[in-house]
Design a protein around this motif. Structure first.
Motif, PDB file in Angstrom:
ATOM      1  N   MET A 112       0.833  -1.208   0.000  1.00  0.00           N
ATOM      2  CA  MET A 112       0.000   0.000   0.000  1.00  0.00           C
ATOM      3  C   MET A 112       0.864   1.254   0.000  1.00  0.00           C
ATOM      4  N   PRO A 113       1.392   1.609  -1.179  1.00  0.00           N
ATOM      5  CA  PRO A 113       2.317   2.748  -1.234  1.00  0.00           C
ATOM      6  C   PRO A 113       1.676   4.064  -0.810  1.00  0.00           C
ATOM      7  N   GLU A 114       0.342   4.091  -0.771  1.00  0.00           N
ATOM      8  CA  GLU A 114      -0.325   5.342  -0.394  1.00  0.00           C
ATOM      9  C   GLU A 114      -0.306   5.565   1.130  1.00  0.00           C
ATOM     10  N   ALA A 115       0.162   4.575   1.882  1.00  0.00           N
ATOM     11  CA  ALA A 115       0.176   4.715   3.350  1.00  0.00           C
ATOM     12  C   ALA A 115       1.075   5.890   3.759  1.00  0.00           C
ATOM     13  N   VAL A 116       0.700   6.542   4.850  1.00  0.00           N
ATOM     14  CA  VAL A 116       1.506   7.643   5.394  1.00  0.00           C
ATOM     15  C   VAL A 116       2.433   7.030   6.440  1.00  0.00           C
TER      16      VAL A 116
END
Ligand code: ADP
Ligand code: 5GP
Length: 260
Positions: A112-116
């Protein structure tokens, strides 16, 4: 509206659990993924609150059944995040906070590359040693071997800081809590257009200052103290002056503390 996935990692004893519990008191709508672990409960920890405590055999069964979003071995014990935590947070439209080590962080980012991602550092090895000892003392006994094992692991973990989008140095607790809160509010603002209720410009500035890209000067003394800027064969901790008998961890008092 989709929730945001926050990953928070830190060397053991940096104060990550303390920061997360303060954040949860101040910001609503962030679910906390209660991990599974094979380690024994510590101090006042309760099954189902800090962790779901389980046996190694059951943990392995869960791995085989594909129930984990990520899992890793840390200090000889297994830890894992159940996929279910993510499914439930998504169904509720809530943000989800994962408190996981750097190995787990890498696994989740790959999926999940969108994770912060947020990395918490202690200000220096001496403060980290004090925090590890104080926590052990609060739990009844100081295990020096364990303290040094975690200290040695700390610099290896800190080496991974570049993989994280935001970096917090947990020196003065109130400031680090305000920074963590600012990161959550700023991400909600940028991703979901959620209004920030008070001092919005200041909140966005505080969050931006914590971005890894903007943190090189701030991080230099921390990285130096952990020997991370040295060549690998010259690495050693810099504990600074030997502490006085009444060694305490009040954070440094020479920096401004109003970061709100
Ligand atoms: P972690 O979850 O990163 O392993 P903890 O949250 O358990 O670390 O914190 C380790 C110890 O340090 C605890 O005794 C905690 O009360 C203390 N601590 C955490 N943050 C600070 C801080 N900013 N200043 C002083 N003590 C702190
Ligand atoms: P502790 O035993 O001190 O609570 O945690 C030790 C380390 O395990 C910490 O770095 C913590 O973030 C990490 N950890 C806790 N839960 C998980 C998890 O579900 N997955 C992974 N990969 N690490 C975890």
């Amino acid at each position: 509206m989709a929730g945001i996935l926050f990953i928070i990692s830190a060397p053991s004893g940096s104060g990550k659990s303390t920061l997360v519990s303060e954040l949860r008191k101040q910001v609503s709508g962030v679910d906390f993924a209660v991990s599974w672990t094979t380690r024994a409960p510590r101090g006042s920890e309760e099954n189902g609150r800090e962790y779901n405590f389980t046996t190694r055999a059951d943990f392995e069964r869960m791995v085989e059944a594909g129930l984990f979003l990520e899992h890793a071995e840390v200090f000889g014990n297994f830890y894992g995040t159940a996929r279910r935590s993510l499914d439930e947070a998504r169904a509720d439209g809530h943000d989800l906070l994962l408190d996981i080590d750097v190995q787990g962080g890498a696994q989740v980012r790959a999926k999940m590359p969108e994770a912060v991602s947020i990395f918490v550092m202690p200000p220096n090895p001496r403060v980290l040693r004090t925090r590890l000892r104080n926590r052990s003392r609060a739990e009844g006994v100081v295990n020096e071997e364990e303290v040094y094992r975690r200290l040695a692991a700390a610099s290896r973990e800190i080496e991974n800081y570049r993989e994280y989008g935001y970096i917090l140095v947990n020196d003065i607790l109130d400031r680090a809590v305000a920074q963590l809160e600012a990161i959550v509010l700023a991400e909600r603002f940028y991703r979901n257009g959620e209004v920030i209720a008070y001092r919005s410009r200041r909140v966005l500035e505080v969050a931006a200052a914590c971005m890894q890209n903007n943190s090189q000067e701030r991080l230099k003394p921390v990285l130096e103290a952990f020997g991370i800027l040295n060549a690998p064969d010259q690495r050693q901790f810099n504990f600074g002056e030997e502490p006085a008998e009444d060694e305490s961890d009040q954070g440094s008092d020479d920096e401004e503390s109003d970061d709100r």
